[in-house]
Design a protein around this motif. Structure first.
Motif, mmCIF file in Angstrom:
data_model
loop_
_atom_site.group_PDB
_atom_site.id
_atom_site.type_symbol
_atom_site.label_atom_id
_atom_site.label_comp_id
_atom_site.label_asym_id
_atom_site.label_seq_id
_atom_site.Cartn_x
_atom_site.Cartn_y
_atom_site.Cartn_z
ATOM 1 N N GLY A 28 -2.654 -30.746 -4.988
ATOM 2 C CA GLY A 28 -3.274 -29.428 -4.847
ATOM 3 C C GLY A 28 -2.261 -28.360 -4.492
ATOM 4 N N LYS A 29 -2.712 -27.132 -4.425
ATOM 5 C CA LYS A 29 -1.849 -26.006 -4.046
ATOM 6 C C LYS A 29 -1.222 -26.298 -2.680
ATOM 7 C CE LYS A 29 -4.662 -22.692 -6.635
ATOM 8 N NZ LYS A 29 -5.784 -23.601 -7.004
ATOM 9 N N GLU A 68 -3.161 -30.305 -10.542
ATOM 10 C CA GLU A 68 -4.211 -30.152 -9.531
ATOM 11 C C GLU A 68 -5.144 -31.369 -9.524
ATOM 12 O OE1 GLU A 68 -5.134 -26.393 -8.459
ATOM 13 O OE2 GLU A 68 -6.177 -27.450 -6.844
ATOM 14 N N THR A 120 -0.324 -24.320 -8.712
ATOM 15 C CA THR A 120 0.281 -25.662 -8.672
ATOM 16 C C THR A 120 1.486 -25.807 -9.602
ATOM 17 O OG1 THR A 120 -1.274 -26.412 -10.369
ATOM 18 C CG2 THR A 120 -1.884 -26.809 -8.065
#
Ligand code: EPU
Length: 344
Positions: free
Chosen positions: A282-283, A277, A300
């Motif tokens: 990021g996600k 992350e 993640t």
């Protein structure tokens, strides 16, 4: 027989055809299938839940043996119970059974995909429990000595996501696992802060088995870690990287905010998800907007197949993430799933 595709046998839904395929529903069939392949000099790939495999698009040039054995055999022994579970039993069916019966010790491992026989290989763990704490014995077929062997829990060299079985890949075929569980409707003391918060208890306290199971399932679902056909965030192999263990110097070099979990041996465990992350992935990160593989939008650490991804799509994403984390923090992440016919 029509062609069997590994993508139909794995939770990542990636992987080409098996050269040959055998489904073993009894221990004798399992041993016979492995022995026949060994006699013929055919490579063997064992598949059970298929939740920890990334298989090449070329498939597997050997015999794929599906472990589909079943049976749970409980033998009471005082305040504890020994439960022998065949390798092909779905792990979470077994966990549900323990919660229903009032057998305490694996409740925090609710909702993990895969089969019982796979759990000792990488010492499956989550939410403060790992199977090493309850495994009394693992019964295996030893392909080198060509015989059945039994290893007591202490003989399995369990470590974080590790065991003697993982250290000697391909040698041992798990036949069944004996779990020693407490006869108790309360779960084991809660060791994971996030789980304690969800249950509304202090770390170290205990909660009823069914409450622990429910809380774990809720947490796992929120992270996309419970299989759901309709949800691409769950088309994954769980955590794609293990959490790294660092020496004190490496740990000191991480940013202040990085999680640090000091270990008894002096090393410091950190969080691969956090490193990913904070390295800029990021996600939901993907290599391009329409890429068929991306990080889960909920966590993640899970690489996911958004539909139609090939092994190379996932590997390219994994390499970018691994290399980016290494550039940012000097820590090289190691894959957790087994790669078949491909490399990272
Ligand atoms: N985090 C992020 N971004 C995210 C997710 C997490 O920065 O998208 C950070 C947060 O700081 C969080 C920390 O990572 O506090 C740890 O996250 P989490 O509690 O979800 O646990 P994890 O270390 O990522 C491990 C296991 C999981 C297991 C959970 C819960 C490994 C490799 N993974 O994940 O196991 O479910 O703990 O115990 O050990 C698996 O092995 O396949 C697996 C899913």
């Amino acid at each position: 027989m029509s062609e069997v595709l590994l993508r139909d046998l794995t939770t990542l839904r990636v992987g080409g055809p098996a050269r040959s395929y055998v489904r073993a529903t009894t221990e004798a069939e399992l041993i016979a299938a492995v022995t026949a392949a060994d006699d013929a000099g055919q490579p063997v790939l064992l598949v059970a839940g298929g939740s920890n495999l990334l298989v090449a698009d070329e498939g597997f040039a050997g015999t794929v043996i599906q472990v589909a054995t079943s049976g749970v055999d409980a033998v009471s022994s005082g305040p504890q119970i020994d439960v022998a579970v065949q390798a092909g039993v779905v792990w979470d069916d077994f966990v549900l059974r323990t919660v229903t019966e009032g057998w305490s010790g694996v409740e925090a491992l609710s909702g993990i995909p895969g089969a019982v026989g796979s759990t000792p290989i990488q010492n499956v763990g989550a939410y403060g429990q790992e199977v090493a704490s309850t495994i009394a014995e693992v019964k295996v077929w030893d392909r080198r000595l060509r015989g059945i062997r039994r290893f007591a829990g202490q003989e399995c060299s369990f470590g974080y996501r590790h065991s003697r079985f993982k250290a000697d890949p391909g040698r041992f075929v798990v036949l069944d696992v004996v779990f020693r569980l407490d006869i108790d409707t309360l779960g084991q003391p809660i060791r994971y802060a996030e789980l304690a918060r969800t249950l509304g208890v202090e770390a170290g306290e205990r909660a009823p088995l069914d409450a622990v199971r429910e809380a774990v399932l809720e947490l796992r679902s929120g992270k996309g870690m419970v299989l759901d056909e309709a949800d691409h965030d769950t088309w994954s192999a769980g955590s794609f990287f293990t959490n790294p263990f660092l020496d004190t110097e490496q740990a000191a070099a991480l940013p202040e905010a990085a999680p640090r979990y000091p270990q008894p041996d002096g090393t410091v465990k950190t969080s691969a998800a956090w490193l990913i992350e904070h390295a800029g992935f990021g996600k939901g990160y993907a290599l391009s907007p329409d890429a068929p593989a991306s990080l889960s939008t909920k966590h993640t650490l899970a690489l996911t197949n958004r539909g139609g991804a090939g092994a190379e799509d996932l590997l390219a994403l994994a390499r970018t993430v691994r290399d980016g984390v290494e550039r940012a923090f000097g820590v090289r992440l190691v894959n957790e799933p087994v790669l078949v016919g491909c490399t990272l």
